[in-house]
Design a protein around this motif. Structure first.
Motif, PDB file in Angstrom:
ATOM      1  N   ALA A 244       0.835  -1.123  -0.085  1.00  0.00           N
ATOM      2  CA  ALA A 244       0.042   0.028   0.127  1.00  0.00           C
ATOM      3  C   ALA A 244       0.873   1.352   0.072  1.00  0.00           C
ATOM      4  O   ALA A 244       1.970   1.213   0.642  1.00  0.00           O
ATOM      5  CB  ALA A 244      -0.926  -0.020   1.341  1.00  0.00           C
ATOM      6  N   PRO A 245       0.554   2.202  -0.634  1.00  0.00           N
ATOM      7  CA  PRO A 245       1.204   3.557  -0.547  1.00  0.00           C
ATOM      8  C   PRO A 245       1.292   4.151   0.878  1.00  0.00           C
ATOM      9  O   PRO A 245       0.468   4.041   1.586  1.00  0.00           O
ATOM     10  CB  PRO A 245       0.354   4.286  -1.649  1.00  0.00           C
ATOM     11  CG  PRO A 245      -1.101   3.917  -1.707  1.00  0.00           C
ATOM     12  CD  PRO A 245      -0.705   2.600  -1.476  1.00  0.00           C
ATOM     13  N   ILE A 246       2.319   4.875   0.753  1.00  0.00           N
ATOM     14  CA  ILE A 246       2.475   5.714   2.181  1.00  0.00           C
ATOM     15  C   ILE A 246       2.433   7.139   1.747  1.00  0.00           C
ATOM     16  O   ILE A 246       3.298   7.596   1.286  1.00  0.00           O
ATOM     17  CB  ILE A 246       3.583   5.229   3.054  1.00  0.00           C
ATOM     18  CG1 ILE A 246       3.691   3.792   3.080  1.00  0.00           C
ATOM     19  CG2 ILE A 246       3.631   6.058   4.475  1.00  0.00           C
ATOM     20  CD1 ILE A 246       4.878   3.317   3.814  1.00  0.00           C
ATOM     21  N   PRO A 247       1.289   8.092   2.138  1.00  0.00           N
ATOM     22  CA  PRO A 247      -0.028   7.613   2.960  1.00  0.00           C
ATOM     23  C   PRO A 247      -0.705   6.775   2.166  1.00  0.00           C
ATOM     24  O   PRO A 247      -0.526   6.512   0.746  1.00  0.00           O
ATOM     25  CB  PRO A 247      -0.511   9.141   3.324  1.00  0.00           C
ATOM     26  CG  PRO A 247      -0.004  10.041   2.193  1.00  0.00           C
ATOM     27  CD  PRO A 247       1.547   9.460   1.791  1.00  0.00           C
ATOM     28  N   PRO A 248      -1.877   6.263   2.532  1.00  0.00           N
ATOM     29  CA  PRO A 248      -2.802   5.644   1.677  1.00  0.00           C
ATOM     30  C   PRO A 248      -3.655   6.175   0.757  1.00  0.00           C
ATOM     31  O   PRO A 248      -3.894   5.544  -0.208  1.00  0.00           O
ATOM     32  CB  PRO A 248      -3.926   5.074   3.063  1.00  0.00           C
ATOM     33  CG  PRO A 248      -3.098   5.444   4.381  1.00  0.00           C
ATOM     34  CD  PRO A 248      -2.340   6.195   4.222  1.00  0.00           C
ATOM     35  N   THR A 249      -3.481   7.384   0.636  1.00  0.00           N
ATOM     36  CA  THR A 249      -3.730   8.358  -0.485  1.00  0.00           C
ATOM     37  C   THR A 249      -2.876   8.645  -1.459  1.00  0.00           C
ATOM     38  O   THR A 249      -3.031   9.359  -2.453  1.00  0.00           O
ATOM     39  CB  THR A 249      -4.513   9.548   0.145  1.00  0.00           C
ATOM     40  OG1 THR A 249      -3.436  10.078   0.616  1.00  0.00           O
ATOM     41  CG2 THR A 249      -5.857   9.216   0.994  1.00  0.00           C
ATOM     42  N   VAL A 278       7.025   3.819  -0.710  1.00  0.00           N
ATOM     43  CA  VAL A 278       7.573   2.561  -1.066  1.00  0.00           C
ATOM     44  C   VAL A 278       8.658   2.386  -1.909  1.00  0.00           C
ATOM     45  O   VAL A 278       9.735   1.705  -1.732  1.00  0.00           O
ATOM     46  CB  VAL A 278       6.494   1.496  -1.121  1.00  0.00           C
ATOM     47  CG1 VAL A 278       7.267  -0.075  -1.016  1.00  0.00           C
ATOM     48  CG2 VAL A 278       5.255   1.407  -0.188  1.00  0.00           C
ATOM     49  N   GLY A 279       8.599   2.715  -2.834  1.00  0.00           N
ATOM     50  CA  GLY A 279       9.262   2.840  -4.291  1.00  0.00           C
ATOM     51  C   GLY A 279       9.100   1.765  -5.420  1.00  0.00           C
ATOM     52  O   GLY A 279       7.915   1.422  -5.323  1.00  0.00           O
TER      53      GLY A 279
END
Length: 372
Positions: A244-249, A278-279
């Motif tokens: 999941a991306p960071i932040p979730p959006t 994350v990358g």
């Protein structure tokens, strides 16, 4: 929105276990200097590579859209020792501008008929090049971008256009929520013994939403005859996002970045994800077209009943290799070694960003095409 899929069979289900393609060893890594100059051009954005097996010349296509110079490809060589397999160097010695049929360079980003080169192949049968343009179209964040239809065009080694493949109607770009999304056009291209194939990076509007952590998405592989006639399309099942991306959006971008034929029915594929916070995450698969449904005449993969996508078999998780994982977009067969192994080269697009690198990874492979 969901899409109806019959479970994919493993890519190797009908293969002879003794002939199964496998990665045997890592041969080495090489990098090029950031924004190095080659014949008055700025090297970077290398999105496709291929090799002329007769001369050993390598071709590297840049996705620069006149941020620095016009659309172009480079030539050079890779040093891979035929006895040991050691990968010891990359040399770029030529730059060639891609030209339209009237002999002019392609216009810059944001102009009609601009080009976004993402993949290139050398045709050892004819001595010509074939390259793919991802296309462009407006979206909610870029409402003023003109439509620039995706294409696959032939060029001579001087960069001059000498023909094109006919593009199926369902891959035409529009100004509406139909056809391929922006940045989801042609990303991969390959020659097989009797066919040519290209893949769009992600799902068309009619085929569903882009991948999320919860679910994957289908991309379409189009197959043409060697004479240029569209024969089929097959659904390629992109994996769900690996994190999941960071932040979730946060932003994500996931899809197929290249394909490479093993034979007419099986290819290698690179799945590449960029996830904010994350990358990059990249995986190499072997895929099998034989169990797949031909969806060329099917406008939507979200309606009309079930279909069978291509089979997939994971060969290599590039996230476990050289850290940090780069924006891997290129895939090509290198020279055969005296051991009988052939070589597989995977390359990265640095996006002209000094936080990323132009990287080449070489691997020994068994079960590869006899032509290499």
């Amino acid at each position: 929105m969901s899409f109806a899929v019959v479970d994919a069979a493993p890519a190797s289900a009908a293969a002879d276990p003794q002939a199964e393609l496998r990665i045997t060893r890592f041969l080495g890594e090489q990098r090029l200097p950031h924004k190095m100059e080659v014949e008055g051009t700025t090297l970077g954005g290398l999105s496709g590579i291929d090799r002329d097996p007769r001369t050993g010349t390598w071709y590297f296509i840049s996705d620069d859209r006149w941020r620095y110079q016009p659309a172009r490809f480079y030539t050079g060589r890779l040093d891979i020792d035929p006895a040991t397999g050691a990968f010891t160097g990359v040399h770029i010695d030529g730059a060639t501008t891609l030209l339209r049929s009237d002999g002019s360079p392609y216009p810059a980003y944001g102009l009609p008929e601009s080009a976004d080169p993402e993949t290139i192949r050398y045709d050892r049968w004819s001595g010509r090049l074939l390259w793919g343009h991802e296309g462009d179209r407006p979206d909610e964040r870029n409402p003023d971008i003109p439509v620039s239809d995706l294409f696959v065009r032939w060029a001579d080694t001087d960069g001059r256009t000498i023909g094109a493949l006919p593009i199926p109607r369902n891959l035409r770009l529009t100004r509406t929520s139909r056809g391929p999304r922006r940045n989801f056009g042609f990303e991969g291209l390959t020659f097989a013994p009797r066919t040519i194939a290209a893949v769009v990076e992600g799902p068309r509007f009619e085929d569903g939403q882009p991948p999320t952590v919860e679910r994957g998405a289908p991309a379409r592989i189009t197959v043409w005859s060697r004479g240029g006639r569209p024969l089929a399309q097959y659904a390629y099942p992109i994996d769900p996002l690996p994190a999941a991306p960071i932040p979730p959006t946060g932003h994500t971008d996931s899809g197929v970045s290249e394909i490479l034929a093993i034979d007419d029915d099986s290819y290698l594929s690179l799945e590449r994800s960029w996830i904010e916070g994350v990358g990059y995450e990249v995986r190499l698969y072997e895929i099998d077209l034989r169990p797949a449904t031909n969806v060329l005449r099917r406008n939507s993969l979200t309606t009309g009943g079930p279909y069978r996508p291509v089979g997939k078999r994971l060969l290599l998780d590039l996230g476990t290799q050289r850290q940090p994982t780069q924006n891997l977009e290129s895939l090509a067969w290198g020279p055969r070694l005296r051991s009988g192994e052939c070589t597989l080269v995977i390359g990265s697009d640095d996006n002209f960003d000094d936080r990323e690198v132009t990287q080449f990874l070489a691997y020994g492979v068994r079960g590869c095409p006899s032509a290499y």
